[in-house]
Design a protein around this motif. Structure first.
Motif, PDB file in Angstrom:
ATOM      1  N   CYS A 137       0.869  -1.057  -0.011  1.00 41.88           N
ATOM      2  CA  CYS A 137       0.001   0.030  -0.051  1.00 41.88           C
ATOM      3  C   CYS A 137       0.948   1.103   0.070  1.00 41.88           C
ATOM      4  O   CYS A 137       1.784   1.151   0.553  1.00 41.88           O
ATOM      5  CB  CYS A 137      -0.828  -0.115   1.318  1.00 41.88           C
ATOM      6  SG  CYS A 137      -1.868   1.418   1.262  1.00 41.88           S
ATOM      7  N   CYS A 142      -0.804   3.934   6.551  1.00 38.52           N
ATOM      8  CA  CYS A 142      -1.077   2.458   6.630  1.00 38.52           C
ATOM      9  C   CYS A 142      -0.178   1.542   6.949  1.00 38.52           C
ATOM     10  O   CYS A 142       1.040   1.545   6.576  1.00 38.52           O
ATOM     11  CB  CYS A 142      -1.598   2.195   5.062  1.00 38.52           C
ATOM     12  SG  CYS A 142      -2.480   0.731   4.952  1.00 38.52           S
ATOM     13  N   SER A 144      -0.104  -1.664   6.157  1.00 39.74           N
ATOM     14  CA  SER A 144       0.088  -2.270   4.948  1.00 39.74           C
ATOM     15  C   SER A 144       1.395  -1.832   4.359  1.00 39.74           C
ATOM     16  O   SER A 144       1.599  -2.637   3.185  1.00 39.74           O
ATOM     17  CB  SER A 144      -1.139  -2.479   3.855  1.00 39.74           C
ATOM     18  OG  SER A 144      -2.069  -3.467   4.713  1.00 39.74           O
ATOM     19  N   CYS A 195      -5.805   1.441   6.057  1.00 38.99           N
ATOM     20  CA  CYS A 195      -6.286   2.470   5.545  1.00 38.99           C
ATOM     21  C   CYS A 195      -7.457   2.317   4.823  1.00 38.99           C
ATOM     22  O   CYS A 195      -7.829   0.949   4.545  1.00 38.99           O
ATOM     23  CB  CYS A 195      -5.221   3.142   4.481  1.00 38.99           C
ATOM     24  SG  CYS A 195      -5.103   2.366   3.137  1.00 38.99           S
ATOM     25  N   CYS A 198      -7.250   0.105   1.468  1.00 33.62           N
ATOM     26  CA  CYS A 198      -6.880  -1.380   1.883  1.00 33.62           C
ATOM     27  C   CYS A 198      -8.098  -2.104   2.069  1.00 33.62           C
ATOM     28  O   CYS A 198      -8.592  -3.249   1.490  1.00 33.62           O
ATOM     29  CB  CYS A 198      -5.855  -1.722   2.672  1.00 33.62           C
ATOM     30  SG  CYS A 198      -4.180  -1.487   2.189  1.00 33.62           S
ATOM     31  N   ARG A 201     -10.194  -2.513  -0.889  1.00 32.91           N
ATOM     32  CA  ARG A 201      -9.807  -3.993  -1.782  1.00 32.91           C
ATOM     33  C   ARG A 201     -10.319  -4.999  -0.996  1.00 32.91           C
ATOM     34  O   ARG A 201     -10.762  -6.068  -1.617  1.00 32.91           O
ATOM     35  CB  ARG A 201      -8.160  -3.785  -1.790  1.00 32.91           C
ATOM     36  CG  ARG A 201      -7.790  -3.058  -2.936  1.00 32.91           C
ATOM     37  CD  ARG A 201      -6.288  -3.361  -3.325  1.00 32.91           C
ATOM     38  NE  ARG A 201      -5.502  -2.887  -2.104  1.00 32.91           N
ATOM     39  CZ  ARG A 201      -5.142  -1.788  -1.832  1.00 32.91           C
ATOM     40  NH1 ARG A 201      -5.195  -0.986  -2.681  1.00 32.91           N
ATOM     41  NH2 ARG A 201      -4.254  -1.514  -0.780  1.00 32.91           N
TER      42      ARG A 201
HETATM   43 ZN   LIG Z   1      -3.290   0.718   2.864  1.00 27.35          ZN
END
Ligand SMILES: [Zn+2]
Length: 225
Positions: A137, A142, A144, A195, A198, A201
């Motif tokens: 990401c 975030c 990730s 975030c 993410c 998704r």
């Molecule tokens: Zn993210």
């Protein structure tokens, strides 16, 4: 909608005395609550045993009735409604006779539950832990951003447990998961530091998983002849 006892009598009577007009009205209601297509699974409308007025019947009772009445198109959903509550519910010995599943139905339900559960665990795992692959990401705040770092892994574990853990021995694979929780009036991802990009998704991938599970229902419950 009548209560379940009235409803099942109506269903039997309209079959026995050949009353197609009334029967087709009843079948219409069933099609709505036990849809034949994925598109019929609207998130806001009541589904399954929740449509009956008064006491909601045990899902096993509905499944037995639909099998007896040969309501083929409603069977995948009726099987799912009974199995999602897990093995204890499927095999509960305290249930009245009409909610006790005959051996053959029980075997199909248990086999289907195991396969759905496996699909749910594997696919949920992949969607959370392998989502970024070689493209972490890019949001600066975030977790990730470093998908294999301790913060990301801790968050992923938390999300994974929340999605599949509380389904115990049943399954929630057709349910839209809650990725956010309300913390003092602020909506935050249940995995700390993840975030919204993410989460979006995850949401769209989980929608694909629901569709995949739905399409598999007739096969996992052995309804394809
Ligand atoms: Zn993210």
């Amino acid at each position: 909608m009548p209560d379940f006892t009235t409803f099942s009598s109506l269903l039997r009577i309209t079959a026995k005395y050949e009353m197609p007009a009334i029967r087709s009205q009843i079948l219409e209601v069933i099609r709505d609550a036990y849809p034949e297509t994925f598109e019929g699974l609207g998130s806001s409308k009541p589904l399954g045993e929740g449509i009956f007025s008064g006491r909601a019947p045990h899902p096993n009772e509905v499944l037995n009735l639909f099998v007896q009445q040969n309501l083929t198109s409603a069977l995948p959903m009726a099987y799912y409604m009974a199995t999602r509550r897990g093995l204890n519910s499927l095999m509960d010995r305290r249930l009245p006779r009409n909610a006790t599943l005959p051996l053959e139905i029980l075997q199909s339900a248990m086999g289907g539950l195991m396969r759905l559960r496996e699909l749910e665990l594997n696919e949920t795992h992949d969607l959370i832990f392998e989502q970024n692959g070689s493209h972490p990401c890019s949001a600066s705040n975030c977790s990730s951003r470093a998908p294999t770092g301790p913060a990301a892994l801790a968050a992923y574990h938390q999300v994974f447990d929340r999605m599949v853990g509380s389904s115990q021995l049943g399954t929630k694979v057709l349910q839209v998961p809650e990725f956010y929780e309300d913390l003092d009036g602020e909506l935050r991802c249940i995995g700390p530091g993840i975030c919204t990009g993410c989460v979006e998704r995850w949401e769209s991938k989980h929608a694909e998983l629901r569709k995949k599970a739905w399409v598999a229902l007739p096969d996992v419950f052995g309804l394809n002849g």
